[in-house]
Design an enzyme around this catalytic site. Structure first.
Site, PDB file in Angstrom:
ATOM      1  N   ASN A 144      -6.102  -3.243   1.962  1.00 51.67           N
ATOM      2  CA  ASN A 144      -6.005  -4.671   2.227  1.00 51.67           C
ATOM      3  C   ASN A 144      -7.399  -5.253   2.365  1.00 51.67           C
ATOM      4  O   ASN A 144      -8.293  -4.601   2.921  1.00 51.67           O
ATOM      5  CB  ASN A 144      -5.240  -4.932   3.525  1.00 51.67           C
ATOM      6  CG  ASN A 144      -3.757  -4.642   3.402  1.00 51.67           C
ATOM      7  OD1 ASN A 144      -3.208  -4.580   2.315  1.00 51.67           O
ATOM      8  ND2 ASN A 144      -3.098  -4.473   4.531  1.00 51.67           N
ATOM      9  N   ARG A 180       0.834  -1.220   0.000  1.00 52.53           N
ATOM     10  CA  ARG A 180       0.000   0.000   0.000  1.00 52.53           C
ATOM     11  C   ARG A 180       0.860   1.259   0.000  1.00 52.53           C
ATOM     12  O   ARG A 180       0.564   2.221  -0.703  1.00 52.53           O
ATOM     13  CB  ARG A 180      -0.964   0.001   1.176  1.00 52.53           C
ATOM     14  CG  ARG A 180      -2.060  -1.051   1.033  1.00 52.53           C
ATOM     15  CD  ARG A 180      -3.018  -1.053   2.194  1.00 52.53           C
ATOM     16  NE  ARG A 180      -2.295  -1.223   3.446  1.00 52.53           N
ATOM     17  CZ  ARG A 180      -2.642  -0.652   4.600  1.00 52.53           C
ATOM     18  NH1 ARG A 180      -3.689   0.120   4.672  1.00 52.53           N
ATOM     19  NH2 ARG A 180      -1.942  -0.881   5.692  1.00 52.53           N
TER      20      ARG A 180
END
Length: 89
Positions: A37, A19
């Protein structure tokens, strides 16, 4: 040409800076969207911008030494003209 794509990545994609790396690349290339996620261990990402910049983003994620993308589902979406940022969720 501007596009918006939705991705689901599987493999070693959580706990490896995926990320953060996506956020960093997106902001440096002027892309918008989000990355987050998912509970099953995969990562979801929607990204919007120039097609070539999206391709470069995916290439850079695949080349990261900690990330191992084993599967990638992709679909094209409608452009969100109101979106201005790329965020980590």
């Amino acid at each position: 040409m501007k596009k918006r794509k939705h991705f689901i990545f599987t493999g070693r994609v959580q706990g490896v800076g995926f990320r953060y790396k996506a956020y960093y690349i997106a902001n440096n290339r002027g892309l918008t969207g989000y990355v987050r996620n998912l509970y099953d261990g995969s990562v979801e990402m929607e990204v919007q911008g120039k097609d070539g910049d999206i391709d470069i983003m995916i290439k850079m994620l695949k080349e990261d030494r900690y990330i191992l993308i084993e599967g990638m589902e992709t679909r094209t979406m409608e452009i969100d003209e109101e979106e201005r940022y790329f965020v980590k969720k």
